[in-house]
Design a protein around this motif. Structure first.
Motif, PDB file in Angstrom:
ATOM      1  N   MET A 125       4.145  -9.717  36.986  1.00 33.15           N
ATOM      2  CA  MET A 125       4.830  -8.803  36.053  1.00 33.15           C
ATOM      3  C   MET A 125       5.226  -9.550  34.779  1.00 33.15           C
ATOM      4  N   ALA A 126       5.715 -10.774  34.931  1.00 32.57           N
ATOM      5  CA  ALA A 126       6.130 -11.564  33.771  1.00 32.57           C
ATOM      6  C   ALA A 126       4.938 -11.851  32.854  1.00 32.57           C
ATOM      7  N   VAL A 127       3.785 -12.206  33.455  1.00 31.59           N
ATOM      8  CA  VAL A 127       2.579 -12.466  32.657  1.00 31.59           C
ATOM      9  C   VAL A 127       2.140 -11.207  31.924  1.00 31.59           C
ATOM     10  N   ALA A 128       2.214 -10.050  32.611  1.00 30.18           N
ATOM     11  CA  ALA A 128       1.813  -8.787  31.976  1.00 30.18           C
ATOM     12  C   ALA A 128       2.703  -8.462  30.779  1.00 30.18           C
ATOM     13  N   TYR A 129       4.009  -8.615  30.944  1.00 30.38           N
ATOM     14  CA  TYR A 129       4.919  -8.369  29.823  1.00 30.38           C
ATOM     15  C   TYR A 129       4.647  -9.348  28.679  1.00 30.38           C
ATOM     16  N   SER A 130       4.318 -10.587  29.012  1.00 28.24           N
ATOM     17  CA  SER A 130       3.998 -11.577  27.984  1.00 28.24           C
ATOM     18  C   SER A 130       2.761 -11.160  27.189  1.00 28.24           C
ATOM     19  N   ASP A 131       1.718 -10.683  27.894  1.00 29.79           N
ATOM     20  CA  ASP A 131       0.491 -10.249  27.224  1.00 29.79           C
ATOM     21  C   ASP A 131       0.738  -9.022  26.345  1.00 29.79           C
ATOM     22  N   LEU A 132       1.538  -8.071  26.862  1.00 31.23           N
ATOM     23  CA  LEU A 132       1.866  -6.893  26.057  1.00 31.23           C
ATOM     24  C   LEU A 132       2.639  -7.287  24.801  1.00 31.23           C
ATOM     25  N   SER A 133       3.527  -8.256  24.941  1.00 35.50           N
ATOM     26  CA  SER A 133       4.279  -8.742  23.785  1.00 35.50           C
ATOM     27  C   SER A 133       3.341  -9.318  22.730  1.00 35.50           C
ATOM     28  N   ASN A 134       2.366 -10.086  23.156  1.00 34.42           N
ATOM     29  CA  ASN A 134       1.416 -10.708  22.233  1.00 34.42           C
ATOM     30  C   ASN A 134       0.551  -9.641  21.545  1.00 34.42           C
ATOM     31  N   ILE A 135       0.170  -8.602  22.319  1.00 34.17           N
ATOM     32  CA  ILE A 135      -0.658  -7.530  21.738  1.00 34.17           C
ATOM     33  C   ILE A 135       0.133  -6.749  20.687  1.00 34.17           C
ATOM     34  N   PHE A 136       1.382  -6.403  21.016  1.00 37.30           N
ATOM     35  CA  PHE A 136       2.213  -5.693  20.036  1.00 37.30           C
ATOM     36  C   PHE A 136       2.423  -6.538  18.790  1.00 37.30           C
ATOM     37  N   TRP A 137       2.569  -7.861  18.986  1.00 37.73           N
ATOM     38  CA  TRP A 137       2.744  -8.751  17.832  1.00 37.73           C
ATOM     39  C   TRP A 137       1.512  -8.704  16.924  1.00 37.73           C
ATOM     40  N   LYS A 138       0.337  -8.696  17.548  1.00 38.19           N
ATOM     41  CA  LYS A 138      -0.876  -8.613  16.741  1.00 38.19           C
ATOM     42  C   LYS A 138      -0.990  -7.270  16.031  1.00 38.19           C
ATOM     43  N   GLN A 139      -0.400  -6.226  16.634  1.00 33.70           N
ATOM     44  CA  GLN A 139      -0.406  -4.904  16.006  1.00 33.70           C
ATOM     45  C   GLN A 139       0.720  -4.754  14.981  1.00 33.70           C
ATOM     46  N   GLN A 140       1.472  -5.841  14.760  1.00 32.88           N
ATOM     47  CA  GLN A 140       2.568  -5.876  13.782  1.00 32.88           C
ATOM     48  C   GLN A 140       3.727  -4.953  14.176  1.00 32.88           C
ATOM     49  N   LYS A 141       3.871  -4.704  15.463  1.00 33.72           N
ATOM     50  CA  LYS A 141       5.001  -3.931  15.987  1.00 33.72           C
ATOM     51  C   LYS A 141       5.936  -4.925  16.665  1.00 33.72           C
ATOM     52  N   TYR A 142       6.707  -5.592  15.808  1.00 32.80           N
ATOM     53  CA  TYR A 142       7.401  -6.794  16.238  1.00 32.80           C
ATOM     54  C   TYR A 142       8.620  -6.521  17.136  1.00 32.80           C
ATOM     55  N   GLU A 143       9.312  -5.431  16.890  1.00 31.77           N
ATOM     56  CA  GLU A 143      10.488  -5.145  17.728  1.00 31.77           C
ATOM     57  C   GLU A 143      10.073  -4.875  19.169  1.00 31.77           C
ATOM     58  N   GLN A 144       9.015  -4.074  19.334  1.00 31.89           N
ATOM     59  CA  GLN A 144       8.518  -3.824  20.690  1.00 31.89           C
ATOM     60  C   GLN A 144       7.983  -5.111  21.312  1.00 31.89           C
TER      61      GLN A 144
END
Length: 692
Positions: free
Chosen positions: A220-239
């Protein structure tokens, strides 16, 4: 030497001695650039300390990871322990030749294959190939698939993305559900590298869902980490920050600092940097660097130093930005990873643009694009590279080249920021907000339920407490009434018992008086004497009953006072007042009536004999009575200082007194001893329980 160096030197001198200080100073010289600010020197010292402690831990603790004489033989790295330093891979490699079981050797080989990919991709590939060959020989399809997963993780970092996906799909057909979170994570990485962020998001969500089903917090922690990185690339930094902090929380609950936790710290730092919180970003970056340097995570170290270039550039601290760029490129070359090398040149080129060094920036960015070959696939970073290159050309007045570069930027940007990817992340963002609201509603409902349950419980407890108090009141009232009744009955019984003892005493006194009157009318001296002795015996018993109804206890007699009264009566009866004295050398002591009566009769007989025979011719004397109880045995002694008993003197009595004493002694299961000269002494031993 500057203050930070002095402080650390003194601390290490106490910790490891002068020899350790020499090693520490050598490390310090090797990793420190020549000219540094005070802040950077302090940071360098801190990093050197972490490296040095890592070496110490590696030297002292590595031998404990694999121990054939211990259970478990292998304390698995980053699963059972993280208490080791950067040399753990070399130690595990050496342990392969140790006398261990095949299962342990396979585990070590798997960990070597996986964790070498953060330090040396070619070596990681060799270990994964070795693991696959070993699994094929052993016909173990599950372990083969697990090693294929590691091989795919290595290949995707070597730009062989399609080959990695083929291997991952093959492995997914064999592995059980509990092993699939790792495969889904790697599949997500492949799609992320290809710029297909929507598909990458799908696989991250698969990992998260499966982790929830399995109760696997790490997945679960790895999945949240990957989602965080994807949102960062999408420039949705708060999420991105929300998912990143959730991942950090799950990792830290495990209590182990591993490769993915280190990467997540870097991802959270990126989100803070994008949101303008440079201080928090720096804290997370420095934490990630400390872990990366301790365990030799070259890939993560290169990532973090790339972001540190951007951090220092935004702060106009170009000196530190350049040093960070050098460190990033150094780790990327050690890893032999073109993807990291390309990103290093990209960061350096962007920094040079900010400095206005456009020619140097063009050179760095052209190297960046040159490294990104046709198999590179990563549209996200290529779009950033062409955008930065367009700015460099424009700054150097090469407008035609700038236009061409910006055209390439638009091409790659459109590949990354597709409508599908934006829709997918928007849906995910909506789901996240809905999940947050549902979670809030559920939490509020749960609180309301708990509050209602608490109120219901309080009411029930109050009712039960009231009933309990009511029953307790009735019980106390009833017990009080019963106690008063019992006390009244006890007083009545006590009065009756005292009345009985009183009447018994009176009856015995009447008998004693009758015997005395009868004795006075008898002319025969022997009969008269027998009557007198019987009268005295009855009187000794009447004294006991007198003590009982006058005393506090109705079942026991205080013997010292009794002996004194008995002795006084017998002395008076024989007319020996002032000539013979009876002494009680004893402490006050109570005896049960069953024991007191026969002992009283014995003492009566012996006192009578002493007064009759021990002091002839009005001779003065002393009779001593003593009684004590030691360890449950009652000891009685009656002695006088008279003339003593002579065996040549004829016995003028009937012998009834002697027979009575012997009979009472046997009745009490006692022993009697006679001691003569000077005087006469009788000693008795009685056992009260048997006597009772």
């Amino acid at each position: 030497m500057d203050e930070p160096y002095l402080i650390m030197s003194e601390a290490f001198k106490k910790l490891i001695g002068a020899g350790g200080i020499k090693i520490f100073c050598i490390l310090l010289i090797l990793i420190s650039p020549g000219e540094q600010s005070t802040e950077m020197r302090t940071l360098t010292v801190n990093r050197c300390i972490l490296l040095f402690l890592g070496l110490i831990i590696g030297i002292q603790g590595m031998a404990q990871l694999v121990d054939p004489d211990r259970k478990p033989v292998y304390q698995r790295v980053f699963t059972e322990t993280d208490n080791f330093g950067p040399s753990y891979l070399e130690s595990l490699e050496a342990a392969l030749s140790a006398p261990i079981t095949d299962s342990v050797r396979t585990l070590i080989l798997y960990d070597l294959a996986y964790y070498w990919h953060s330090r040396n991709l070619k070596k990681a590939l060799q270990f994964s190939e070795l693991g696959i060959s070993r699994s094929i020989r052993q016909k173990d399809t599950v372990w083969k698939a697990k090693f294929q997963g590691v091989m795919a993780a290595v290949l995707l970092r070597m730009e062989a993305l399609d080959e990695a996906m083929i291997i991952l799909r093959e492995a997914a057909q064999v592995l059980p559900e509990s092993e699939k979170p790792f495969l889904y994570t790697q599949m997500g990485y492949v799609y992320e590298r290809k710029g297909k962020l929507d598909l990458a998001t799908d696989y991250a969500l698969k990992t998260l869902e499966l982790g929830n089903q399995l109760g696997d917090e790490r997945a679960m922690a790895v999945a949240y980490s990957d989602l965080s990185n994807i949102f960062w690339k999408q420039q949705k930094y708060e999420q991105a920050l929300r998912y990143g902090l959730e991942s950090v929380s799950l990792f830290e609950s495990r209590g182990l600092q591993d490769l993915d936790y280190d990467f997540t710290l870097y991802v959270v730092g990126n989100s803070y940097l994008a949101l303008g919180d440079r201080e928090q970003a720096r804290n997370y970056y420095e934490h990630a660097i400390a872990i990366g340097e301790r365990y030799g995570f070259f890939n993560n170290l290169s990532d973090v130093y790339i972001s540190m270039v951007d951090l220092y550039s935004l702060s106009n601290n170009y000196e530190q930005a350049e040093l960070s760029g050098v460190k990033a490129l150094e780790y990327a070359n050690l890893l032999d990873n073109n993807f990291m090398v390309m990103r290093c040149y990209l960061a350096i080129g962007k920094m040079q643009n900010l400095q206005g060094k456009y020619i140097s920036a063009i050179e760095s960015l052209e190297k960046c694009i040159q490294v990104a070959t046709i198999d590179f696939h990563d549209s996200y970073y290529l779009s950033h590279a062409y955008e930065a290159l367009g700015r460099s050309y424009a700054g150097n007045h090469q407008y035609q080249e700038a236009y061409a570069a910006l055209e390439m930027y638009d091409k790659y940007k459109n590949e990354v920021f597709t409508a599908e990817a934006d829709n997918r992340t928007s849906v995910l963002q909506t789901e996240y907000k809905l999940a947050e609201k549902e979670s809030t509603i559920q939490e509020q409902q749960y609180r309301l339920q708990r509050q209602q349950a608490r109120q219901t419980l309080i009411i029930i407890v109050a009712i039960l407490l009231f009933l309990f108090l009511l029953l307790l009141y009735k019980s106390v009232k009833s017990n009080s009434r019963k106690n008063r009744l019992l006390q009244q009955q006890n007083r009545e019984k006590e009065f009756l018992l005292k009345e009985i003892h009183h009447r018994v005493k009176n009856n015995l006194e009447i008998i004693s008086s009758l015997l005395s009157l009868q004795s006075a009318k008898i002319n025969d001296p022997k009969i008269a004497e027998a009557m007198d002795k019987s009268q005295q015996r009855v009187h000794s018993m009447s004294l006991i009953h007198q003590k009982l109804y006058k005393g506090k206890s109705l079942s026991s007699i205080e013997m010292k006072e009794y002996f004194e009264n008995l002795g006084e009566h017998i002395v008076n009866t024989h007319g020996a007042d002032g000539r013979v004295r009876v002494m009680c050398k004893m402490e006050p002591h109570e005896l049960h009536i069953d024991l007191a009566i026969p002992i009283g009769l014995i003492v009566n007989e012996l006192l009578t004999n002493s007064l009759k025979y021990a002091f002839p011719g009005n001779r003065p004397g002393i009779i001593v009575i003593s009684l004590q109880q030691i360890e449950g045995i009652v000891y009685l002694e009656i002695s006088d200082n008279g003339i003593g008993k002579s065996t040549h003197t004829p016995n003028t009595g009937t012998g009834f007194g002697t027979q009575l004493i012997e009979l009472l002694t046997r009745q009490l299961d006692g022993k009697m001893r006679l001691n003569q000269r000077p005087g006469t002494s009788f000693t008795f031993e009685f056992n009260p329980p048997k006597a009772a």
